[in-house]
Write an enzyme that holds these catalytic residues in place. Sequence first.
Site, short mmCIF file in Angstrom:
data_model
loop_
_atom_site.label_atom_id
_atom_site.label_comp_id
_atom_site.label_asym_id
_atom_site.label_seq_id
_atom_site.Cartn_x
_atom_site.Cartn_y
_atom_site.Cartn_z
N ASP A 125 -10.80 2.96 4.34
CA ASP A 125 -11.23 1.56 4.21
C ASP A 125 -12.74 1.44 4.02
O ASP A 125 -13.23 0.38 3.63
CB ASP A 125 -10.88 0.79 5.49
CG ASP A 125 -9.59 -0.01 5.37
OD1 ASP A 125 -9.27 -0.45 4.25
OD2 ASP A 125 -8.92 -0.19 6.39
N GLN A 164 -4.55 -1.42 9.86
CA GLN A 164 -4.46 -2.76 9.24
C GLN A 164 -5.08 -3.81 10.16
O GLN A 164 -4.79 -3.84 11.36
CB GLN A 164 -3.00 -3.08 8.92
CG GLN A 164 -2.80 -4.37 8.13
CD GLN A 164 -3.39 -4.34 6.71
OE1 GLN A 164 -3.49 -3.28 6.10
NE2 GLN A 164 -3.78 -5.48 6.21
N LYS A 167 0.85 -1.20 0.00
CA LYS A 167 0.00 0.00 0.00
C LYS A 167 0.88 1.25 0.00
O LYS A 167 0.63 2.21 -0.74
CB LYS A 167 -0.91 0.01 1.24
CG LYS A 167 -2.02 -1.04 1.17
CD LYS A 167 -2.75 -1.21 2.51
CE LYS A 167 -3.77 -2.35 2.40
NZ LYS A 167 -4.45 -2.66 3.68
N1 GUN Z 1 -6.76 -6.75 6.29
C1 GUN Z 1 -7.12 -7.49 5.22
N2 GUN Z 1 -7.76 -6.71 4.32
C2 GUN Z 1 -7.80 -5.47 4.84
C3 GUN Z 1 -8.31 -4.23 4.37
O1 GUN Z 1 -8.89 -4.10 3.29
N3 GUN Z 1 -8.14 -3.17 5.20
C4 GUN Z 1 -7.54 -3.29 6.40
N4 GUN Z 1 -7.45 -2.19 7.14
N5 GUN Z 1 -7.06 -4.41 6.86
C5 GUN Z 1 -7.18 -5.49 6.08
#
Ligand code: GUN
Length: 282
Positions: free
Chosen positions: A120, A97, A53
Site C-alpha cells: 500500500d 484493508q 483485489k
Molecule cells: N481502503 C480504502 N482504500 C484503501 C487502500 O488503498 N488500501 C487499503 N489498505 N485500504 C483502503
Amino acid sequence: MAELLDGKALSKSIRAEVKKEVASLVEKTNKPPHLVVVLVGEDPASQSYVRAKNRACERAGIKSTIINKDESTPEAELIDLIRTLNADHDVHGILVQLPLPKHMDANKVIDTIEQNKDVDGFHPLNIAALQIGTPGVLPATPKGIMTMLESTGQSLEGKKAIVVGRSNIVGKPVLQLLLRKNATVTIAHSRTQNLADEVKAADIVVAAVGRAHMIKGDMIKPGAIVIDVGVNRVDDKLVGDVDFEAAKANASYITPVPGGVGPMTIASLLQNTVECYKILET
Ligand code: GUN
C-alpha cells in the site's frame, strides 16, 4: 469537449503487462508472488474491494490470500498476525484493508508491516521515501493517478495543479508526485477560501474530497486535465467529486466515475506486489 481518460482500458493493459512479467519471473524462481490481504470485520464496501483485489491478483498469476478476522479481534492479535506474515518467506505483500475497527490504532498496525512487503505504501518509511524522493513503494491510488496523467502525453512541468483533499492516502502523496514532475502544486481542503477561484487557475485538477459534485463545471479552466478520485453514492448511483457532465465541456481530458481512477488503483497494487516480490526474491 474533453477526451475520456479510460481507467478501465489502461488498467487492463497494465494488468496484461504485469501478467507477462509474473510469468517470466516465475519461470526463473518457480515461486509465485503472494499477496495477503487482511480484512477485519464485515464492512460490505471493504469486502467488495478485497474481492476485487483478490480476483485481479489471480488473473495476473499472483497468489492471493484473504485473511478474515472478526470485528472484535484484539489489536495485539492483528499485530501478531502481521509479524508472522512479515517472517513468512512465501509472502511478498501484506495489505491491511482500511478502515480498521475503532478499537484499533491503524497507524500502529501499519507500522508493524515490513517496509518491503508494504504494497500500500502506507508505512512511515515508504512515506518518508516518497517525501525525500528515494526508492520506496508508492501508494496505489496516487501511483495510478500519475500513470493516467502520463498517458495523456502532456508535460506537467511548470503547470499549475490543484489537489482538492489532504488525506494521507491520496491528497498528500499526489502533492509529492506532482512536485516530482515539476508542477506548481496547491492543496485545497475544507477550510480553503474561494475554492472556485483556486480551481479555476489550475491546469490540472485532482479532486479527492469525497463530496459528490463539489467541483462544478464552471470551475474548470478551458483545457484543464481533470482527475476525479471521488466515489460517492447518490440515489444508488456512483458519482465523483466533479460534476462530470458540466466539466467535460471545459476539460481537455477527464476521468469518468466509475471506470476512471478506481481500476487504476488495482493495477498499481499489482505492480507494487511485483515490485516487492522482486526486492525480496531477486
Ligand atoms: N481502503 C480504502 N482504500 C484503501 C487502500 O488503498 N488500501 C487499503 N489498505 N485500504 C483502503
